[in-house]
Structure formats: structure tokens, C-alpha cells
Design a protein around this motif. Structure first.
Motif, PDB file in Angstrom:
ATOM      1  N   TRP A  36       8.239  -7.652   7.943  1.00  0.00           N
ATOM      2  CA  TRP A  36       9.338  -6.448   8.287  1.00  0.00           C
ATOM      3  C   TRP A  36       8.764  -5.096   8.200  1.00  0.00           C
ATOM      4  N   ALA A  37       8.190  -4.744   6.948  1.00  0.00           N
ATOM      5  CA  ALA A  37       7.589  -3.618   6.689  1.00  0.00           C
ATOM      6  C   ALA A  37       6.353  -3.126   7.653  1.00  0.00           C
ATOM      7  N   THR A  38       5.557  -3.997   7.851  1.00  0.00           N
ATOM      8  CA  THR A  38       4.531  -3.601   8.665  1.00  0.00           C
ATOM      9  C   THR A  38       4.715  -3.385   9.819  1.00  0.00           C
ATOM     10  N   ALA A  39       5.648  -4.315  10.600  1.00  0.00           N
ATOM     11  CA  ALA A  39       6.234  -4.170  12.047  1.00  0.00           C
ATOM     12  C   ALA A  39       6.645  -2.772  12.214  1.00  0.00           C
ATOM     13  N   ARG A  40       7.707  -2.479  11.159  1.00  0.00           N
ATOM     14  CA  ARG A  40       8.455  -1.159  11.065  1.00  0.00           C
ATOM     15  C   ARG A  40       7.369  -0.009  11.402  1.00  0.00           C
ATOM     16  N   MET A  41       6.130  -0.004  10.550  1.00  0.00           N
ATOM     17  CA  MET A  41       5.331   0.948  10.395  1.00  0.00           C
ATOM     18  C   MET A  41       4.590   1.057  11.857  1.00  0.00           C
ATOM     19  N   VAL A  42       4.238   0.061  12.537  1.00  0.00           N
ATOM     20  CA  VAL A  42       3.551   0.148  13.724  1.00  0.00           C
ATOM     21  C   VAL A  42       4.555   0.608  14.869  1.00  0.00           C
ATOM     22  N   ASP A  43       5.664  -0.107  14.792  1.00  0.00           N
ATOM     23  CA  ASP A  43       6.543  -0.132  16.003  1.00  0.00           C
ATOM     24  C   ASP A  43       7.193   1.441  15.980  1.00  0.00           C
ATOM     25  N   HIS A  44       7.497   2.124  14.803  1.00  0.00           N
ATOM     26  CA  HIS A  44       7.741   3.266  14.726  1.00  0.00           C
ATOM     27  C   HIS A  44       6.886   4.404  14.673  1.00  0.00           C
ATOM     28  N   LEU A  45       5.608   4.104  15.072  1.00  0.00           N
ATOM     29  CA  LEU A  45       4.596   4.956  15.325  1.00  0.00           C
ATOM     30  C   LEU A  45       4.281   5.862  13.714  1.00  0.00           C
ATOM     31  N   GLU A  46       4.449   5.183  12.521  1.00  0.00           N
ATOM     32  CA  GLU A  46       4.387   5.795  11.337  1.00  0.00           C
ATOM     33  C   GLU A  46       2.966   5.384  10.815  1.00  0.00           C
ATOM     34  N   ILE A  47       2.095   4.942  11.465  1.00  0.00           N
ATOM     35  CA  ILE A  47       0.621   4.708  10.866  1.00  0.00           C
ATOM     36  C   ILE A  47      -0.057   5.879  10.350  1.00  0.00           C
ATOM     37  N   GLY A  48      -0.028   7.001  11.088  1.00  0.00           N
ATOM     38  CA  GLY A  48      -0.496   8.226  10.813  1.00  0.00           C
ATOM     39  C   GLY A  48      -0.004   8.971   9.623  1.00  0.00           C
ATOM     40  N   ARG A  49       1.335   8.442   9.228  1.00  0.00           N
ATOM     41  CA  ARG A  49       2.082   9.078   8.079  1.00  0.00           C
ATOM     42  C   ARG A  49       1.205   8.385   6.689  1.00  0.00           C
ATOM     43  N   LEU A  50       0.771   7.409   6.628  1.00  0.00           N
ATOM     44  CA  LEU A  50      -0.036   6.782   5.697  1.00  0.00           C
ATOM     45  C   LEU A  50      -1.390   7.712   5.283  1.00  0.00           C
ATOM     46  N   LEU A  51      -1.617   8.597   6.325  1.00  0.00           N
ATOM     47  CA  LEU A  51      -2.652   9.468   6.125  1.00  0.00           C
ATOM     48  C   LEU A  51      -2.755  11.005   5.984  1.00  0.00           C
ATOM     49  N   THR A  52      -1.525  11.382   6.342  1.00  0.00           N
ATOM     50  CA  THR A  52      -0.995  12.742   6.311  1.00  0.00           C
ATOM     51  C   THR A  52       0.451  12.984   5.949  1.00  0.00           C
ATOM     52  N   GLY A  53       0.797  13.952   5.674  1.00  0.00           N
ATOM     53  CA  GLY A  53       2.290  14.363   5.302  1.00  0.00           C
ATOM     54  C   GLY A  53       2.871  14.307   3.874  1.00  0.00           C
ATOM     55  N   PRO A  54       3.834  14.483   3.598  1.00  0.00           N
ATOM     56  CA  PRO A  54       4.678  14.735   2.197  1.00  0.00           C
ATOM     57  C   PRO A  54       4.867  13.590   1.555  1.00  0.00           C
ATOM     58  N   GLU A  55       4.958  12.547   2.344  1.00  0.00           N
ATOM     59  CA  GLU A  55       5.233  11.000   1.943  1.00  0.00           C
ATOM     60  C   GLU A  55       4.049  10.101   1.896  1.00  0.00           C
ATOM     61  N   THR A  56       2.829  10.562   2.068  1.00  0.00           N
ATOM     62  CA  THR A  56       1.635   9.795   1.884  1.00  0.00           C
ATOM     63  C   THR A  56       1.699   8.856   0.801  1.00  0.00           C
ATOM     64  N   HIS A  57       1.739   9.407  -0.506  1.00  0.00           N
ATOM     65  CA  HIS A  57       1.510   8.829  -1.766  1.00  0.00           C
ATOM     66  C   HIS A  57       2.715   7.672  -1.831  1.00  0.00           C
ATOM     67  N   LEU A  72       4.044   5.965   0.510  1.00  0.00           N
ATOM     68  CA  LEU A  72       3.725   4.876   1.552  1.00  0.00           C
ATOM     69  C   LEU A  72       2.692   4.045   0.942  1.00  0.00           C
ATOM     70  N   GLU A  73       1.705   4.817   0.496  1.00  0.00           N
ATOM     71  CA  GLU A  73       0.526   3.994  -0.136  1.00  0.00           C
ATOM     72  C   GLU A  73       1.036   3.248  -1.364  1.00  0.00           C
ATOM     73  N   SER A  74       1.892   3.817  -1.934  1.00  0.00           N
ATOM     74  CA  SER A  74       2.527   2.926  -3.230  1.00  0.00           C
ATOM     75  C   SER A  74       3.183   1.708  -2.642  1.00  0.00           C
ATOM     76  N   CYS A  75       4.099   1.654  -1.618  1.00  0.00           N
ATOM     77  CA  CYS A  75       4.899   0.575  -0.652  1.00  0.00           C
ATOM     78  C   CYS A  75       3.794  -0.614  -0.513  1.00  0.00           C
ATOM     79  N   PHE A  76       2.689  -0.311  -0.093  1.00  0.00           N
ATOM     80  CA  PHE A  76       1.886  -1.257   0.607  1.00  0.00           C
ATOM     81  C   PHE A  76       0.889  -1.560  -0.482  1.00  0.00           C
TER      82      PHE A  76
END
Length: 935
Positions: free
Chosen positions: A411-432, A434-438
Motif C-alpha cells: 500500500w505504501a509504495t503504491a501510494r508513493m508512485v501513484d501520487h508522484l511522491e518519489i521526488g520527495r524522498l530526495l528533496t523537501g522538508p519531509e525527506t527524513h 519518508l526515509e524513516s518510513c521505508f
């Protein structure tokens, strides 16, 4: 509920004690017909004026007492912290110390004092109660709703005429969140002058204009972080409860409570009754403690069944929204329940400006333990329900955290891709976050989305090879799956390909020359990846616009690819575009892009621009939302390069050390290579060519292990080292093996041929003047120095001096010293022949003199007569200002006052001026500055 008057007194751990006995209250103020009354007709409660008694088990905290003593030397002292933090205890113990600068007046404000007239009635009565006589005693307000200006003016005037400062302690101002009251309080404080010292105790910041007091340096702030017990203080608290043998429990108790005074005190009380106090402390770490009992008994068990159920179900969240709480409980009254808990101070507080609430951490932990015990198996279902609600309300990060807690990776990975959130793993205020999530996700899970998220996590850790392996796995899943990949999937794959493919040398690099700047092989691959991303998935532009990180990362990936393939001019333009296009959500990209831009500018000799962009890059990391794990050392490397170009070895070493502590120091090919190159060149500048050679001999920076441009940086450095040790043949070989044929490569080759005794070939390699218009300052200077040296070897001194003068003129605006320091004795010889040129370029000649004592131009005037030494370093703007005041025969104290500096700071500037001007006295400095036209 309103905080009671009796609860304003707290012991050393923050627990309530009723210390206001009748002995503290004058008979005339205890009620009855003669009781003083406020504007509403209700009696004024004298218990509010009582100074709380100091508890027997008080821990004397000298650091905080000293802060209060220092703070009350100024007009405003602010003590803020949550309930049970020990705010009131601190103030009361300070009063008991007797170090106040004057009489102390105490007033405990309550919720019922919100009306301005009632509040100021209490203020006036508190002054009278504590025997502070006012010359023109103002009458109490006649109305509860407002206070006349004349009353406030007379009060301020009366306080201003006091012989000793009055310390007014106002406890619980958060209970009176009325702007009119705060405005009037600020008026009185401002106009009473130094005779009023206000100490405010509050759970939140009051409505006073704190920004103004901070700007003027007229406030002392003691916050919750200061109030938290240190390890030493927690140990003292345990000893005060007879627990001397529990030293080993101090760390776990302090960490668990976060230094919260009430939690430590409750635990100490329970440990006193335990047969095994240390064993109890260990069980406390497992949430079976006096704090848990206290919270359950005193808070949870006193609530209605519906409230207890809501608290337990909502405890799975860091923050809870009333609508989400309704979803978790199946009720519709969550907002009313949460508002009641917040008002009652039941360890639930509202998030300012929102409908959200948060629980005190220990309370939430106790609630979760209670939930798991009484409702086993319910927590995962609640988390999945919360994840769905959060995702549907644009709070995907929190939704992913809930899904990760239940290990629902599909469920989590599907939401990351479907919501175009992959880039937020690399930049943005919530990077850390999101990294902790996975972080706990197995990296070999089946499915395209899982492989893409694993690839993004690898890229975030600078593991670009691992990222590419995950992307290969994602493509394999896409081929085996029957359905056509979604546009979002194609976009995520293309973005990660662009960001990861230029990371190391593999099959797409080919041989060094095939990927050079002229062939365009590597550049073509980068631009092809960029075009693929531009077309990937046909995601509507409106959706992409909602994710600015995608475009920011695309620009950055393109710039990085151009850099690594040696296309420096295009990379410089691309990094500038990437930085300019960033928003607050892409500060990581801005931070990296500005650092890379600064490094390229330093290589071109544009040192002023490089320094500005590097400092902006570092400021972006400090002041914005760049998590520590995503901070780059490239900005520090750019500053180290600037320092080396200016001959400042100490500054270069400083920034190199800072860069070495950054996360990308050992993983990113550009950062890693440039760090070794700069360390090598720093050693070379000190004449340590063996150490310089050793610095670039690491296996991971062998040319075949690197992309083209880092490989060339190693080769150029190796060539410079070989020339310094008198081996131009090896230098030429190193350059021929490296490629690509960039401007820096051609110039280095020409320099090597000139050193080998072949000036014609050297000059033949240099581009004609019309092709140098777009070359950087550093390259133009290098070319001019090669021409000057070649002319000198041909006995054409006039041409040599002309080229050297042109090089000096070009270098002066950037204070670019390195090419001249490395040029060798011939440059110093030419300057000795032209003393007027040496004096005109004192910014360089003094440094040459320091490097080589044989250089004598610094001791000659324009006519060849002896002169004083030149300035060793340029004066800063602030030093010039100090020098100008010295020329006006001002004393150190007068200079300090005129410049709003401390006397010690002025003395520091004077010492620096003396060193730079090579003088020992102020008068000599002024004379020397005038000789050099610095004044």
C-alpha cells in the motif's frame, strides 16, 4: 478547566502544593464585609498575592537562578514551559534566595481575570499588598471591560519614582490571553523605566511584543529546554529523596521523561516505596511506572467512557484531528471532547492556529500500552484506517508512517508512485520522515512500485549503483506484468534513471576520450535521459506542477550529468537554472545546486561569485528545511577552493575539514574527488609534493573508477605535482591518458610542454585571443602567464612584462593569487624589475614576499629607494572604519561607542590592523595607511 490558585505552587518536581494558608493573607482580605472588591463587585482574592513556599525537596539549580538574577537586571524576564515543568518553583526559589534587586510583588493570574478592569485591579492591589507605595496612587478601575489611559499613566509614573526597582512576578499570564491587557502591560513596562522589572511565567508566549524586546536586547528568556532537568540535576533530585544508590537509573529516567520535572518527581516518590528502586526504574522504561499509574488514575480513569475510548484509539497518532478521531471511534463528538481535554490541561494541547491536537509524549505512550493490553489486535486496524483518512486529506507522509507501522509496504509504495511522491524522498522538508518510513522495508520485495521506492531510498543514501540495480529490477517487473505501466510509474523510473546514471563509470562512459567534451558521448546519454523524462508517462502538466520537486530534480540531474561528462559551461548554466527554479519545497536541490555552481565558478576564477553562492548554499542548509542527512560538503569545498586560489591555506584547511564531516564526503564522486584534489593542492602549495601525490593515490579515485570530469581533475592535479617536482614528461603523460580535451586540459598541457623546453609547441596549443572571450578568468590568466614566461625565455622582456601586467590586472578584482604563487621565480624576477608594478599590486607582492624571502620589490619605492613593507593582507571594511576613527584621534572607548561595538572587539580589530600594516602603534598605523592610500 481554569488553573486553581492553590495549584500555582509547585515542589522541585513540579507537583502541586497548596501553600497559601491563612497566615499569608491579611485579615482584611479574607472576605466578609470589609473585603476589597473589584469592578465586578466580587472580592479580590488575596491568596493570589502569596509567594509560593519553597518545598523541602527542592533541587537548587544555580544555572537557572543565575539566569533569573541576570534577567531581572533588565525590564523583562520570560519563563515558559508546559505544565509540571517547574516554572513557578524556580521563580519562588529565586525570590527565597534574596538576590532580587528590590521588593518582590507576586500575582498569580487566573482565567477569571481576563477582563482588563479585573486584571488591573489585581495588579494595583498586589502592589499595595506587598507594600509598594505609589506617589500618586491610582484608583482601581471602575469598569471590568476597560481601563482608562490616565490610570495606566499614573501607575507607570508612580513606579518610575521608586527608589529601588520593583520586581513584579506575574504567574500564569497565559490565563489572560487578552490583547488589551498585554498592550497595557507593555505600556506600563515601557514607561516605568528601570524601576520596573517584570517576570512573566506562562505556558505559552504572551501577547507582548517580544520581537521588539529581543531586537533591543531587553529580554531574558528561560524556556522549557532550560527548565528540563539535566542528568546532574536529576541525580540530585533522587538523592534528595534518599535514593543515593540509584545513580545507574538516572540516565534512563532522564531520557524517558525528557527532563520533565513532574515525571521525575513522581518516579522518585514511587522509587522510595519500591523494594528494588533500580528495578523499578527499568520497569519504568517499559511504561510500568508511577507516571503511568498517575496518568491512568488521575487523568484517564477520571474521564467518561467515550473520552477514554477516544484517547486510546487516537494515541496511535502523533497529532489527531477531530474528524480523524471520529473516523477511528465511529463517533461525531470528537471535537467537543478534545476541546474539553485541552481546556482542562489533561495532557492534551491544541496545535496553534489549527483544529489539530497533540498528546504529551509520555501520556500517548501510556495510552498505547493501555490500548494493546485491553484491545489486542485493534492497533493495526486503527492504523490502516488512519492511513486511508490521512491519504485522502493530502497528508501522505503521515499516512505512510501509519502504513509503515503495520508493514503494509504494498500500500505504501503504491501510494508513493501513484501520487508522484518519489521526488520527495530526495528533496523537501519531509525527506527524513519518508526515509524513516521505508527504513525497515525489505529491499527485495516483489513489484514495480517497491523496486522504485527502494531505488529512491538508495539514491538518497548516495548509493547510485544500488539505485540502478533496483531500477533494473523495476524494469524487469514492468516487462513481466501484463498491464501497461502507469504514467506515474514511467515518470518515476525516468527521473531516477536521470539522477543515478551519471554516478559512476560503467558501460555508458566508454573510454575517457569517447566521452569527452568534443565527442559528446556522455552528454548525449544525459540529454537522452532528460528527454525520456520529459516525455515519460504523459503525466498532465497540471499534475506535475503540483510537484515542483520533479522539475527541480530533473534540472539538477541534467546539470550533474553535464558536469560529470566534462561539459562545464553547460553544467554551470544548468546549475544556475536549477537553483533559480527552486522553491521552499526543494531547498535540498537549491543547496546542492548552489554548491556545485560555486565550485565551477571557483575553477573559472570568479572567486567573488563563488564565495557568495557557496555561502548562500550553506545558509540554505542552516536556515531552511535541509535535513542533516541531505546536506552536502560541496559548498565548503567551493570555499576551500576560493581560499586556495587566494593563497589562504589556513582557510582552505578549515573548510576542507568541515566538508569531510558531511554525508556525501565519502560517496558522491564530485565531492570525494574534489576533496582529495584540494587537499593535494594544499600540500603542493606548501612544497610537500610527496604528500600531494599521496592524497590523490587512493584506489577509489583511479581514473578508470571515475566519470570523465572527476578523472580529469585527478589528472590535472597529478600533472601540477609532476611539474612541481621537475618532471614535465610524466606530467604530459598523465594529461594524455586522462582527457577530455577541455580548456583546463589544454592549458595544463601547454604549461607542461613549456616546462619541458618546447615553448613553440606550448604556444601552438593555446587558443587565439578571439577564442578566449568565453574562457574563465583563471584560464585567461593562465594563458597570459604562459605567454609571459615564453616571452621571457625568448629574451623579450617587454612582451613578458606586458603579459604579466595584463594578468595581474585581470586577477586583482578577484584577489586571485594562486597562478602567480605557482608560476615560479621568473614572475618574481619580472616584478623586481618593475617596482611600480609591484606597488600597484600590493595585494599579491606581499604574499610573494612571504612565500620567497628573495623577492625584494616589497622593500622598494617607485624610484628604487627603500620603503616600508607592503600590506600583508587587505583590511576588512570594519577595520578600515576603525582606522578612520583612529585618524580622528578617538579613544578605544569612543570608537566602541561610535561603532556600537564592545571595547574588546575594537581592540581585536586594532591588533589585526597592526599585524596587517606591520606596525606596533596606533599612530604608525594611521601614517602607514595614509602612505598606502587606505585613508
Amino acid at each position: 478547566m481554569p488553573r486553581s490558585t492553590a495549584s500555582a505552587a509547585w515542589d522541585s518536581g513540579g507537583l502541586p502544593r497548596d501553600t497559601r494558608t491563612s497566615a499569608n493573607v491579611p485579615a482584611s482580605s479574607r472576605g466578609g464585609a470589609d473585603a476589597l472588591r473589584g469592578p465586578t463587585g466580587d472580592p479580590l482574592l488575596a491568596a493570589k498575592f502569596a509567594i509560593p513556599a519553597v518545598p523541602r525537596t527542592l533541587v537548587r539549580r544555580q544555572r537557572l537562578l543565575d539566569q533569573l538574577t541576570t534577567g531581572t537586571a533588565g525590564p523583562l524576564t520570560l519563563i515558559t514551559g508546559p505544565a509540571g515543568a517547574g516554572k513557578t518553583t524556580l521563580a519562588a526559589s529565586w525570590v527565597a534566595e534574596g538576590t532580587a534587586p528590590g521588593p518582590v510583588v507576586w500575582l498569580t493570574a487566573e482565567h477569571d481575570d481576563r477582563a482588563p478592569g479585573v486584571f488591573w485591579s489585581y495588579v494595583l492591589e498586589a502592589l499595595r499588598h506587598h507594600q509598594v507605595e505609589l506617589p500618586e496612587g491610582p484608583d482601581r478601575p471602575g469598569s471590568a471591560e476597560f481601563v482608562e489611559y490616565s490610570l495606566l499613566a499614573r501607575l507607570a509614573s508612580g513606579l518610575a519614582h521608586q527608589h529601588r526597582p520593583v520586581v513584579f512576578v506575574l504567574d500564569g499570564l497565559d490565563q489572560v490571553p487578552v490583547r488589551e491587557v498585554a498592550s497595557a502591560l507593555d505600556f506600563v513596562l515601557s514607561h516605568a523605566g528601570p524601576s520596573l522589572r517584570l517576570v512573566v511565567i506562562s505556558r505559552v508566549d504572551p501577547l507582548l511584543p517580544l520581537h521588539r524586546y529581543r531586537a533591543q536586547g531587553r529580554i531574558c528568556e528561560i524556556r522549557s529546554a532550560h527548565l528540563a532537568f539535566t542528568r546532574h540535576e536529576a541525580a540530585a533530585l533522587l538523592r534528595g529523596h534518599g535514593l543515593e544508590s540509584c545513580e545507574e537509573s538516572v540516565d534512563v529516567l532522564t531520557a524517558r521523561t525528557g527532563g520533565w520535572a513532574a515525571g521525575l518527581r513522581l518516579c522518585a516518590l514511587e522509587m522510595q516505596r519500591a523494594d528494588d528502586p533500580n528495578g523499578f526504574a527499568r520497569s519504568f522504561a517499559a511504561s510500568q511506572s508511577a507516571v503511568a499509574d498517575y496518568l491512568l488514575t488521575e487523568v484517564l480513569d477520571t474521564q467518561p467512557e467515550a473520552t477514554r475510548d477516544l484517547l486510546m484509539r487516537s494515541s496511535i497518532l502523533d497529532r489527531v484531528h477531530p474528524d480523524l478521531a471520529n473516523t477511528l471511534t465511529g463517533r461525531e463528538d470528537a471535537e467537543w471532547i478534545l476541546a474539553g481535554l485541552t481546556r482542562a490541561g489533561a495532557f492534551v494541547e491544541s496545535v496553534a492556529g489549527t483544529r489539530w491536537c497533540r498528546f504529551q509524549p509520555l501520556f500517548a505512550e501510556v495510552l498505547r500500552t493501555h490500548l494493546r493490553h485491553h484491545h489486542p489486535g485493534l492497533e493495526p486496524r486503527l492504523r490502516r484506517r488512519a492511513a486511508s483518512w490521512l491519504a485522502g486529506h493530502d497528508r501522505l507522509t503521515e499516512a505512510l508512517e501509519q502504513a509503515a507501522a503495520t508493514e503494509d509496504w504494498e500500500w505504501a509504495t503504491a501510494r508513493m508512485v501513484d501520487h508522484l511522491e518519489i521526488g520527495r524522498l530526495l528533496t523537501g522538508p519531509e525527506t527524513h520522515r519518508l526515509e524513516s518510513c521505508f527504513a525497515g522495508m525489505p529491499r527485495d520485495l516483489p513489484g514495480t512500485a517497491s523496486a522504485l521506492v527502494a531505488g529512491a531510498c538508495a539514491a538518497a543514501q548516495y548509493d547510485l549503483a544500488g539505485c540502478r540495480a533496483h531500477l533494473d529490477r523495476a524494469e524487469e517487473h514492468m516487462r513481466t506484468e501484463q498491464a501497461q505501466p502507469s504514467p506515474e510509474t514511467q515518470l518515476a523510473l525516468a527521473l531516477l534513471r536521470l539522477l543515478s546514471s551519471p554516478g559512476t563509470r560503467d558501460r555508458e562512459w566508454g573510454s575517457p576520450r569517447s566521452s569527452g567534451a568534443d565527442s559528446g558521448g556522455g552528454c548525449d546519454a544525459v540529454q537522452a535521459a532528460d528527454r525520456t523524462l520529459d516525455l515519460a508517462g504523459h503525466v498532465p502538466p497540471s499534475r506535475r506542477a503540483q510537484h515542483p520537486e520533479i522539475e527541480a530534480l530533473r534540472r539538477y540531474g541534467l546539470a550533474r550529468g553535464l558536469l560529470l561528462t566534462g561539459h562545464l559551461g553547460a553544467a554551470r548554466t544548468a546549475f544556475a537554472a536549477a537553483a533559480d527554479g527552486c522553491t521552499g519545497a526543494t531547498d535540498v536541490v537549491r543547496h546542492h545546486s548552489l554548491g556545485q555552481l560555486a565550485l565551477l565558478e571557483s575553477l573559472r576564477g570568479e572567486l567573488n561569485e563563488a564565495e557568495e553562492h557557496a555561502r548562500f548554499a550553506l545558509a540554505t542548509a542552516r536556515n531552511r528545511s535541509v535535513p542533516p542527512a541531505r546536506q552536502s560538503g560541496i559548498g565548503h569545498l567551493a570555499l576551500a577552493a576560493v581560499a586556495l586560489e587566494r593563497g589562504d591555506l589556513r582557510g582552505a584547511r578549515h573548510h576542507l575539514d568541515l566538508a569531510s564531516g558531511c554525508p556525501d564526503a565519502e560517496h558522491d564522486p564530485v565531492t570525494r574527488t574534489e576533496m582529495l584534489v584540494l587537499r593535494s593542492r594544499s600540500n603542493l602549495a606548501q612544497g610537500r609534493w610527496r604528500a600531494a601525490l599521496a592524497a590523490i593515490a587512493a584506489p577509489e579515485v583511479r581514473p578508470r573508477a571515475l566519470p570523465p570530469w572527476p578523472s580529469q581533475r585527478i589528472a590535472l592535479t597529478n600533472s601540477a605535482i609532476q611539474l612541481s617536482r621537475g618532471d614535465p614528461a610524466t606530467a604530459i603523460t598523465a594529461l594524455h591518458e586522462a582527457g577530455p580535451d577541455t580548456s583546463a586540459h589544454v592549458i595544463a598541457l601547454a604549461r607542461a610542454h613549456l616546462a619541458s623546453g618546447d615553448p613553440d609547441r606550448a604556444l601552438g596549443l593555446l587558443p587565439p585571443p578571439e577564442d578566449q572571450r568565453d574562457a574563465g578568468i583563471a584560464h585567461r590568466i593562465d594563458i597570459l602567464l604562459i605567454r609571459a614566461h615564453a616571452a621571457l625565455l625568448a629574451k623579450d622582456t617587454e612582451t613578458a612584462q606586458s603579459a604579466l601586467g595584463e594578468a595581474l590586472t585581470a586577477a586583482r578584482p578577484e584577489t586571485l593569487r594562486r597562478p602567480f604563487l605557482e608560476a615560479g621565480p621568473w614572475a618574481r624576477h619580472l616584478l623586481e624589475l618593475r617596482p611600480e608594478t609591484a606597488h600597484r599590486h600590493a595585494w599579491l607582492t606581499a604574499r610573494l614576499a612571504a612565500v620567497n624571502g628573495r623577492f625584494r620589490a616589497d622593500r622598494l619605492s617607485a624610484d628604487g629607494s627603500p620603503s616600508a613593507p607592503l600590506v600583508v593582507e587587505q583590511l576588512s571594511d570594519r577595520e578600515r572604519q576603525v582606522l578612520q576613527h583612529c585618524a580622528q584621534v578617538m579613544s578605544t572607548e569612543e570608537i566602541a561607542e561610535a561603532m556600537c561595538l564592545s571595547v574588546n572587539t575594537v581592540k581585536t580589530h586594532l591588533r589585526s590592523i597592526y599585524r596587517k600594516l606591520v606596525v606596533s602603534r596606533r599612530g604608525e598605523a594611521v601614517r602607514r595607511a595614509r602612505e598606502l592610500r587606505l585613508l
